[in-house]
Design a protein around this motif. Structure first.
Motif, PDB file in Angstrom:
ATOM      1  N   MET A   1      18.532  -6.383  12.993  1.00 28.67           N
ATOM      2  CA  MET A   1      18.335  -5.435  14.265  1.00 28.67           C
ATOM      3  C   MET A   1      17.337  -4.162  13.740  1.00 28.67           C
ATOM      4  N   LEU A   2      17.896  -3.637  12.743  1.00 29.13           N
ATOM      5  CA  LEU A   2      17.063  -2.538  12.432  1.00 29.13           C
ATOM      6  C   LEU A   2      15.532  -2.737  12.088  1.00 29.13           C
TER       7      LEU A   2
ATOM      8  N   ARG B   1      13.574  -3.513  15.927  1.00 33.99           N
ATOM      9  CA  ARG B   1      13.710  -2.887  16.943  1.00 33.99           C
ATOM     10  C   ARG B   1      12.970  -3.164  18.265  1.00 33.99           C
TER      11      ARG B   1
ATOM     12  N   VAL C   1      22.339   0.730  16.411  1.00 32.76           N
ATOM     13  CA  VAL C   1      21.061   0.019  17.356  1.00 32.76           C
ATOM     14  C   VAL C   1      21.498   0.025  18.612  1.00 32.76           C
ATOM     15  N   ARG C   2      22.095   1.131  19.407  1.00 30.81           N
ATOM     16  CA  ARG C   2      22.657   1.227  20.570  1.00 30.81           C
ATOM     17  C   ARG C   2      21.729   0.952  21.424  1.00 30.81           C
ATOM     18  N   ASP C   3      20.377   1.713  21.226  1.00 26.56           N
ATOM     19  CA  ASP C   3      19.422   1.491  22.430  1.00 26.56           C
ATOM     20  C   ASP C   3      18.950   0.196  22.607  1.00 26.56           C
ATOM     21  N   ASP C   4      19.239  -0.591  21.792  1.00 23.63           N
ATOM     22  CA  ASP C   4      18.799  -2.098  22.030  1.00 23.63           C
ATOM     23  C   ASP C   4      19.727  -2.929  22.559  1.00 23.63           C
TER      24      ASP C   4
ATOM     25  N   VAL D   1      22.811  -6.081  11.355  1.00 17.26           N
ATOM     26  CA  VAL D   1      22.420  -4.896  11.741  1.00 17.26           C
ATOM     27  C   VAL D   1      21.255  -4.194  10.760  1.00 17.26           C
ATOM     28  N   ARG D   2      21.674  -4.345   9.587  1.00 18.51           N
ATOM     29  CA  ARG D   2      21.093  -3.517   8.709  1.00 18.51           C
ATOM     30  C   ARG D   2      19.445  -4.504   8.503  1.00 18.51           C
TER      31      ARG D   2
END
Length: 289
Positions: free
Chosen positions: A155-156, A159, A186-189, A151-152
């Motif tokens: 995914m971040l 985006r 990253v919930r929006d993705d 995630v770090r």
């Protein structure tokens, strides 16, 4: 040190008859679902084509999911077709699910990232899938790390990618909560979360409670659909085995699909920052040094 980074596949494995042995990966049960796939033929033409190629591969490996689960994975991606452009598989073991996900890459047009704390299992799963679906290899990456580090560092940084996460990594309650909490940033993705082994239990040492971790993060009103097999009665599958005393709870589904459109993260609290759940950004590490 490669942890928390993408690593390269091992090209020396291409002509090796037994990549697992070359990588030092032990073989336990030797269970392969290819012997049990006939009952699913004729239900889904895409699955039929994928299963034919997966089952044709002659290679020492073992699977850990049921044939029903692999069938349902393909069906799930078909149902979400057009809504996602990346699948992230967390916990690859010997590439059972990876092979079927790899077979879906071309028909459903997405990129596939494999995430695992073991570089050896990553390279084996990649090699098994490359041999089965060479056309998918160009769209596969392997990330040596865990969910928080992915995630770090990925995914971040990337985006806007519409992502489905397939979680079959650590089954310990605390670690699964940490993994899911990391995804909240990253919930929006996120389009959907697929979680395997929701029926798994074992000795207290391992705390196998994937289903309880889902409820802890998304609440007891969790909206999901079940996938895979459910075992009934007092059978071998519902009795502790010789591998860490694991067993399956009778009547409970093997996995779940959690659509993000109808669920919300109830944990962590919105005032908790990523510093509680994610490793530092690479720039922060450099500044600290």
């Amino acid at each position: 040190m490669t942890f928390g980074t993408f690593i390269a596949p091992d090209e020396t494995l291409h002509d090796v008859a037994d990549p697992a042995a070359a990588l030092g990966i032990p073989m336990y049960s030797g269970y392969q679902t290819k012997r049990l796939m006939d009952e699913f033929q004729g239900q889904n033409r895409i699955f039929d084509r994928i299963a034919e190629r997966v089952c044709a591969l002659s290679l020492p490996y073992e699977d850990q999911c049921s044939p029903q689960y692999y069938h349902d994975i393909v069906r799930t991606l078909r149902d979400y077709n057009g809504q996602f452009d990346r699948v992230v598989e967390v916990g690859v073991f010997m590439g059972g699910a990876t092979a079927y996900l790899g077979g879906c890459v071309e028909p459903f047009d997405f990129d596939l990232d494999l995430v695992d704390v073991s570089a050896e299992y990553l390279r084996f799963a990649y090699e098994r899938t490359r041999r089965t679906f060479p056309e998918a290899a160009r769209r596969m990456r392997i990330f040596h790390g865990d969910v928080p580090s992915y995630v770090r560092h990925v995914m971040l940084e990337e985006r806007g990618r519409r992502t489905i996460v397939h979680h079959d990594g650590d089954h310990n309650f605390t670690q699964v909560v940490k993994d899911l909490a990391a995804l909240s940033f990253v919930r929006d993705d996120l389009v959907a979360l697929i979680a395997q082994d929701t029926h798994l239990r074992g000795t207290p040492e391992f705390m196998n409670f994937v289903d309880m971790a889902l409820y802890a993060v998304f609440g007891t009103d969790l909206n999901y659909s079940g996938i895979g097999s459910a075992y009934h009665g007092d059978t071998q599958m519902t009795q502790p085995n010789c591998y860490q005393g694991n067993y399956f709870m009778p009547g409970v589904v093997e996995g779940v699909v959690v659509p993000m459109a109808t669920n919300q993260f109830l944990y962590p609290h919105r005032l908790f920052g990523p510093e509680h759940f994610l490793p530092p950004a690479r720039g922060d590490i450099a500044e600290a040094a």
